[in-house]
Write a protein that holds these residues in place. Structure first.
Motif, PDB file in Angstrom:
ATOM      1  N   ALA A 150      -2.621  -0.686   7.258  1.00  0.00           N
ATOM      2  CA  ALA A 150      -1.357  -1.157   6.678  1.00  0.00           C
ATOM      3  C   ALA A 150      -0.167  -0.473   7.341  1.00  0.00           C
ATOM      4  N   LEU A 151      -0.266   0.842   7.545  1.00  0.00           N
ATOM      5  CA  LEU A 151       0.823   1.573   8.202  1.00  0.00           C
ATOM      6  C   LEU A 151       1.048   1.086   9.626  1.00  0.00           C
ATOM      7  N   VAL A 152      -0.028   0.903  10.378  1.00  0.00           N
ATOM      8  CA  VAL A 152       0.096   0.483  11.774  1.00  0.00           C
ATOM      9  C   VAL A 152       0.631  -0.938  11.856  1.00  0.00           C
ATOM     10  N   VAL A 153       0.097  -1.847  11.067  1.00  0.00           N
ATOM     11  CA  VAL A 153       0.560  -3.241  11.088  1.00  0.00           C
ATOM     12  C   VAL A 153       2.053  -3.309  10.782  1.00  0.00           C
ATOM     13  N   HIS A 154       2.471  -2.635   9.733  1.00  0.00           N
ATOM     14  CA  HIS A 154       3.875  -2.682   9.320  1.00  0.00           C
ATOM     15  C   HIS A 154       4.781  -2.047  10.366  1.00  0.00           C
ATOM     16  N   THR A 155       4.363  -0.910  10.920  1.00  0.00           N
ATOM     17  CA  THR A 155       5.177  -0.198  11.906  1.00  0.00           C
ATOM     18  C   THR A 155       5.294  -0.998  13.193  1.00  0.00           C
ATOM     19  N   LEU A 156       4.188  -1.538  13.671  1.00  0.00           N
ATOM     20  CA  LEU A 156       4.229  -2.328  14.921  1.00  0.00           C
ATOM     21  C   LEU A 156       5.037  -3.606  14.738  1.00  0.00           C
ATOM     22  N   TYR A 197       0.809  -1.217   0.000  1.00  0.00           N
ATOM     23  CA  TYR A 197       0.000   0.000   0.000  1.00  0.00           C
ATOM     24  C   TYR A 197       0.845   1.271   0.000  1.00  0.00           C
ATOM     25  N   PHE A 198       2.118   1.178   0.321  1.00  0.00           N
ATOM     26  CA  PHE A 198       2.936   2.360   0.556  1.00  0.00           C
ATOM     27  C   PHE A 198       2.996   3.326  -0.626  1.00  0.00           C
ATOM     28  N   PRO A 199       3.186   2.877  -1.860  1.00  0.00           N
ATOM     29  CA  PRO A 199       3.219   3.858  -2.958  1.00  0.00           C
ATOM     30  C   PRO A 199       1.927   4.658  -3.083  1.00  0.00           C
ATOM     31  N   PRO A 249       5.823  11.121   3.052  1.00  0.00           N
ATOM     32  CA  PRO A 249       6.579   9.867   2.953  1.00  0.00           C
ATOM     33  C   PRO A 249       6.192   8.886   4.068  1.00  0.00           C
ATOM     34  N   ILE A 250       6.367   7.625   3.793  1.00  0.00           N
ATOM     35  CA  ILE A 250       6.028   6.570   4.750  1.00  0.00           C
ATOM     36  C   ILE A 250       6.787   6.770   6.060  1.00  0.00           C
ATOM     37  N   ALA A 251       8.015   7.212   5.990  1.00  0.00           N
ATOM     38  CA  ALA A 251       8.808   7.432   7.217  1.00  0.00           C
ATOM     39  C   ALA A 251       8.111   8.405   8.165  1.00  0.00           C
ATOM     40  N   GLU A 252       7.477   9.431   7.635  1.00  0.00           N
ATOM     41  CA  GLU A 252       6.757  10.381   8.490  1.00  0.00           C
ATOM     42  C   GLU A 252       5.567   9.728   9.173  1.00  0.00           C
ATOM     43  N   TRP A 253       4.825   8.924   8.426  1.00  0.00           N
ATOM     44  CA  TRP A 253       3.683   8.223   9.029  1.00  0.00           C
ATOM     45  C   TRP A 253       4.164   7.275  10.127  1.00  0.00           C
ATOM     46  N   LYS A 254       5.255   6.565   9.866  1.00  0.00           N
ATOM     47  CA  LYS A 254       5.783   5.628  10.862  1.00  0.00           C
ATOM     48  C   LYS A 254       6.276   6.370  12.111  1.00  0.00           C
TER      49      LYS A 254
END
Length: 70
Positions: free
Chosen positions: A58-64, A11-13, A22-27
């Motif tokens: 998707a962001l939360v699952v991947h980050t956790l 989902y990141f793109p 950017p994904i890094a900011e969300w993480k």
């Protein structure tokens, strides 16, 4: 042939394109949150930042899954 990214990172793109960050900011936002239960940061991303459920999840699952990084 290049294999497509699978799982939450797939989902990141579209997250970066749709929400302009950017994904890094969300993480970083997820990691810095005092919220600890899975749905708490998901709900925060949805209500405060306008993300759809799939993108927020998707962001939360991947980050956790990466750990807190602290």
């Amino acid at each position: 042939m290049t294999d497509a990214v699978k799982g939450p990172a797939g989902y990141f793109p579209s997250i970066e394109k749709k929400y302009g960050r950017p994904i890094a900011e969300w993480k970083d936002l997820i990691r810095s949150s005092p919220l600890t239960k899975h749905m708490e940061p998901v709900d925060r991303l949805k209500s405060e930042h306008g993300l759809g459920h799939g993108h927020a999840n998707a962001l939360v699952v991947h980050t956790l899954a990466e750990g807190s990084g602290k």
